[in-house]
Design a protein around this motif. Sequence first.
Motif, mmCIF file in Angstrom:
data_model
loop_
_atom_site.group_PDB
_atom_site.id
_atom_site.type_symbol
_atom_site.label_atom_id
_atom_site.label_comp_id
_atom_site.label_asym_id
_atom_site.label_seq_id
_atom_site.Cartn_x
_atom_site.Cartn_y
_atom_site.Cartn_z
ATOM 1 N N ALA A 152 0.817 -1.212 0.000
ATOM 2 C CA ALA A 152 0.000 0.000 0.000
ATOM 3 C C ALA A 152 0.851 1.262 0.000
ATOM 4 C CB ALA A 152 -0.937 -0.005 1.209
ATOM 5 N N PHE A 153 2.034 1.211 0.600
ATOM 6 C CA PHE A 153 2.881 2.402 0.650
ATOM 7 C C PHE A 153 3.393 2.763 -0.743
ATOM 8 C CE2 PHE A 153 6.834 4.747 1.843
ATOM 9 C CZ PHE A 153 6.204 5.777 2.541
ATOM 10 N N VAL A 154 3.806 1.756 -1.510
ATOM 11 C CA VAL A 154 4.225 2.005 -2.895
ATOM 12 C C VAL A 154 3.049 2.543 -3.712
ATOM 13 C CG1 VAL A 154 4.955 0.898 -5.046
ATOM 14 C CG2 VAL A 154 6.121 0.355 -2.900
ATOM 15 N N ALA A 155 1.901 1.940 -3.539
ATOM 16 C CA ALA A 155 0.715 2.384 -4.272
ATOM 17 C C ALA A 155 0.346 3.828 -3.907
ATOM 18 C CB ALA A 155 -0.456 1.453 -3.974
ATOM 19 N N ALA A 156 0.501 4.188 -2.644
ATOM 20 C CA ALA A 156 0.213 5.560 -2.216
ATOM 21 C C ALA A 156 1.147 6.537 -2.912
ATOM 22 C CB ALA A 156 0.349 5.674 -0.702
ATOM 23 N N HIS A 157 2.421 6.198 -2.982
ATOM 24 C CA HIS A 157 3.385 7.034 -3.699
ATOM 25 C C HIS A 157 2.990 7.184 -5.170
ATOM 26 C CE1 HIS A 157 6.897 8.197 -1.254
ATOM 27 N NE2 HIS A 157 6.569 7.172 -0.483
ATOM 28 N N GLN A 158 2.542 6.100 -5.763
ATOM 29 C CA GLN A 158 2.180 6.140 -7.180
ATOM 30 C C GLN A 158 0.995 7.069 -7.423
ATOM 31 O OE1 GLN A 158 1.650 1.919 -7.670
ATOM 32 N NE2 GLN A 158 3.666 1.642 -8.596
ATOM 33 N N PHE A 159 -0.023 6.982 -6.580
ATOM 34 C CA PHE A 159 -1.185 7.853 -6.769
ATOM 35 C C PHE A 159 -0.817 9.307 -6.509
ATOM 36 C CE2 PHE A 159 -5.227 9.871 -5.566
ATOM 37 C CZ PHE A 159 -5.943 9.605 -6.727
ATOM 38 N N PHE A 160 -0.006 9.525 -5.506
ATOM 39 C CA PHE A 160 0.505 10.871 -5.211
ATOM 40 C C PHE A 160 1.152 11.457 -6.460
ATOM 41 C CE2 PHE A 160 0.761 12.919 -1.103
ATOM 42 C CZ PHE A 160 1.631 13.993 -1.303
ATOM 43 N N GLY A 161 1.996 10.671 -7.113
ATOM 44 C CA GLY A 161 2.687 11.143 -8.306
ATOM 45 C C GLY A 161 1.747 11.407 -9.462
ATOM 46 N N LEU A 162 0.766 10.536 -9.648
ATOM 47 C CA LEU A 162 -0.199 10.722 -10.727
ATOM 48 C C LEU A 162 -0.936 12.052 -10.596
ATOM 49 C CD1 LEU A 162 -1.753 7.129 -10.913
ATOM 50 C CD2 LEU A 162 -0.416 8.251 -12.707
#
Length: 202
Positions: A152-162
Amino acid sequence: MSEAASSKLLDAARRLFLAHGYDRVNLERIAKEAGVSRQTLYNRFGSKETVFRAMLQRHWDQLNVSAFLEELNGPGGVPEASEVLRAFAQLLLRFVRENDQVDVIRLVIAESRRLSWIAEDFYRVGKAPLLDALAAALDRLSGLGRLQCTDAFVAAHQFFGLVQEMTLWPAVMAAPAARDHLPAEERVIDEAILTFLSRYAS
């Protein structure tokens, strides 16, 4: 010192730091800007570094992450993943618009090459809790079977970047040519959600 008096001092410090940077501001200038004595300022904070750290903390306090998390536990139950992502993106972009986030980021970037604690504090009191909140929400949604996020932490970073790539960073870099061709914020959010769910929807 009352909370109102402390807020007045930190507002004055914020204006000066954003306008002049860290080195060109001292306790005397902050006190004068706030309309108090230097001794009053010193008694409350003790040093310019402490003032700056308190200013950063107050800046990020304007972002109500706890309210975002509380919505996940409301009486209506946990919202759908798309609703959670939209609420997070809107919260983030509203904070950017209303709290001089672009100017604060520029200040942090400019000063952190010499004073690494500035970037460390900026991340610790602000971005880290924000990412943790989103990661917790994604983990909860995964536990309910609505997402498939093994990290979930990696996914959170990804959405943040998007969300930020086409909203925040062109403004930080002062790139008018890039900003002129960017889509509206709501479209950015829509596309970020679609892209994210294409990877993580269950």
